[in-house]
Enzyme design. Structure first.
Site, PDB file in Angstrom:
ATOM      1  N   LYS A  60      56.110  56.290  89.709  1.00  0.00           N
ATOM      2  CA  LYS A  60      55.443  56.862  90.886  1.00  0.00           C
ATOM      3  C   LYS A  60      54.290  55.965  91.338  1.00  0.00           C
ATOM      4  O   LYS A  60      54.109  55.714  92.528  1.00  0.00           O
ATOM      5  CB  LYS A  60      54.940  58.281  90.566  1.00  0.00           C
ATOM      6  CG  LYS A  60      56.085  59.292  90.444  1.00  0.00           C
ATOM      7  CD  LYS A  60      55.682  60.595  89.792  1.00  0.00           C
ATOM      8  CE  LYS A  60      56.919  61.479  89.591  1.00  0.00           C
ATOM      9  NZ  LYS A  60      56.634  62.737  88.879  1.00  0.00           N
ATOM     10  N   GLN A 104      51.621  66.065  86.428  1.00  0.00           N
ATOM     11  CA  GLN A 104      52.900  65.716  85.807  1.00  0.00           C
ATOM     12  C   GLN A 104      53.304  66.795  84.788  1.00  0.00           C
ATOM     13  O   GLN A 104      52.555  67.097  83.867  1.00  0.00           O
ATOM     14  CB  GLN A 104      52.786  64.337  85.129  1.00  0.00           C
ATOM     15  CG  GLN A 104      54.090  63.837  84.548  1.00  0.00           C
ATOM     16  CD  GLN A 104      55.193  63.607  85.602  1.00  0.00           C
ATOM     17  OE1 GLN A 104      54.936  63.056  86.677  1.00  0.00           O
ATOM     18  NE2 GLN A 104      56.401  64.041  85.309  1.00  0.00           N
ATOM     19  N   ASP A 127      53.947  68.176  95.234  1.00  0.00           N
ATOM     20  CA  ASP A 127      55.144  68.560  94.484  1.00  0.00           C
ATOM     21  C   ASP A 127      55.817  69.775  95.128  1.00  0.00           C
ATOM     22  O   ASP A 127      56.906  70.173  94.713  1.00  0.00           O
ATOM     23  CB  ASP A 127      54.782  68.894  93.027  1.00  0.00           C
ATOM     24  CG  ASP A 127      55.147  67.745  92.108  1.00  0.00           C
ATOM     25  OD1 ASP A 127      55.970  66.906  92.513  1.00  0.00           O
ATOM     26  OD2 ASP A 127      54.609  67.699  90.990  1.00  0.00           O
TER      27      ASP A 127
END
Ligand code: NAP
Length: 297
Positions: A60, A104, A127
């Site tokens: 990422k 994460q 997200d």
């Protein structure tokens, strides 16, 4: 298009599709920078030392670099207190240079995942997991959408897979993948069946699918006998397994070799859905940036 007369399924390759999306984002960002705007910013919160998470985060951050997004790493030890994480999120919510906040997952078991995700401002929820954004998604309104389902829709579009009026079967009902992809397929006029661990005759249901999305998290669960000839098979599963050669391999939820002999189209693992997830995280970060700065998109 779905073809029923080929010997093996055509590959749905996430590489060129994700590259195209990232190239377009790179171009957008350079135009914004040339117009005097600041760089977009993505904060990444990584807790503990999960090797898979380390790899995902590395990819990422690499993608951010390519596109011109400034990434800001916030690492915490595996035994970090909830308050420390919440304080960090509070600061990032208020930080004007941060457009997106990525926590994460999975988090160490002592941390309350839901409370932590809820603490992220829905404006910075790249997200797409905040109930505010999920609510907009289920209402069919534009919002930050979970990256993997958004990536799957982009793959189907890139390969011109017909969706309207087709039967789409989704195995898995997580908030991360299963439920949102079912909602997105429904919005594109598919007739959607959502399956889970309590579904009866899963194999039989799958055999009626024109589009089969497998997100069960069970390595090589779906075999050729589950597939309607010519169907489009999207394999979301990601597993690191030890092969017969003693080496570590990545595989999905689908028995690729046998399923590709029946399906019309299929995503490989790796190289399919996973590539799209990172690209869509980047797209969400740019979307949040444009919203914050009031830029057209
Ligand atoms: P999850 O939260 O564990 O959800 C799994 C879902 O599958 C649950 O709804 C579960 O049903 C269902 N399920 C499990 N075993 C089943 C079975 N034998 N038959 C039918 N349904 C079954 O997993 P997730 O987060 O959605 O992720 C799914 C997979 O995708 C994992 O392998 C994950 O690593 C992978 N993934 C990949 C990406 C990517 O970018 N490539 C992104 C996200 C996730 P119940 O609800 O009844 O328990």
């Amino acid at each position: 298009m779905i073809s029923q007369n080929q010997e093996v399924a055509k590959l749905i390759d996430g590489k060129p599709v994700s590259k195209k999306i990232k190239d377009e984002l790179t171009e957008k960002v350079s135009k914004y920078l040339a117009a005097g705007h600041r760089n977009p910013g993505l904060a990444v919160i990584l807790i503990g030392e999960n090797p898979a998470s380390e790899i995902y985060v590395k990819n990422k951050i690499l993608a951010c670099k390519q596109i011109g997004i400034e990434s800001h790493m916030h690492r915490f030890p595996g035994d970090v207190q909830t308050k420390t994480v919440l304080d960090c999120i509070k600061e990032l919510n208020a930080n004007e240079k941060i457009d997106g906040i990525l926590v994460q997952l999975p988090l160490p078991s002592h941390l309350p995942t839901e409370e932590i995700l809820l603490a992220v401002s829905h404006h910075k929820d790249v997200d797409g997991l905040h109930p505010y954004n999920l609510g907009f998604l289920f209402a069919g309104k534009p919002a930050l959408q979970p990256c993997t389902p958004r990536g799957i829709m982009a793959l189907l579009e890139a390969y011109e897979v017909p969706i309207k009026g087709k039967h789409a079967v989704v195995i898995g009902r997580s908030n991360l993948v299963g439920k949102p992809i079912a909602a997105l397929l429904l919005q594109k006029d598919a007739t959607v069946t959502s399956c889970h661990s309590k579904s009866v005759d899963l194999e039989g249901i799958c055999r009626t699918a024109d589009i089969l999305v497998v997100a069960a998290g069970r390595a090589k669960m779906v075999g050729a006998s589950w597939i309607k000839p010519g169907a489009c098979v999207i394999d979301v599963g990601t597993h690191h397994i030890q092969g017969d050669d003693g080496e570590k391999h990545i595989c999905g939820d689908v028995k690729f070799e046998e399923v590709q002999k029946v399906a019309g189209l299929i995503t490989p693992v790796p190289g399919g859905v996973g590539k799209m997830t990172v690209a869509m995280l980047m797209a969400n970060t740019i979307f949040a940036y444009e919203q914050t700065l009031g830029l057209a998109h």
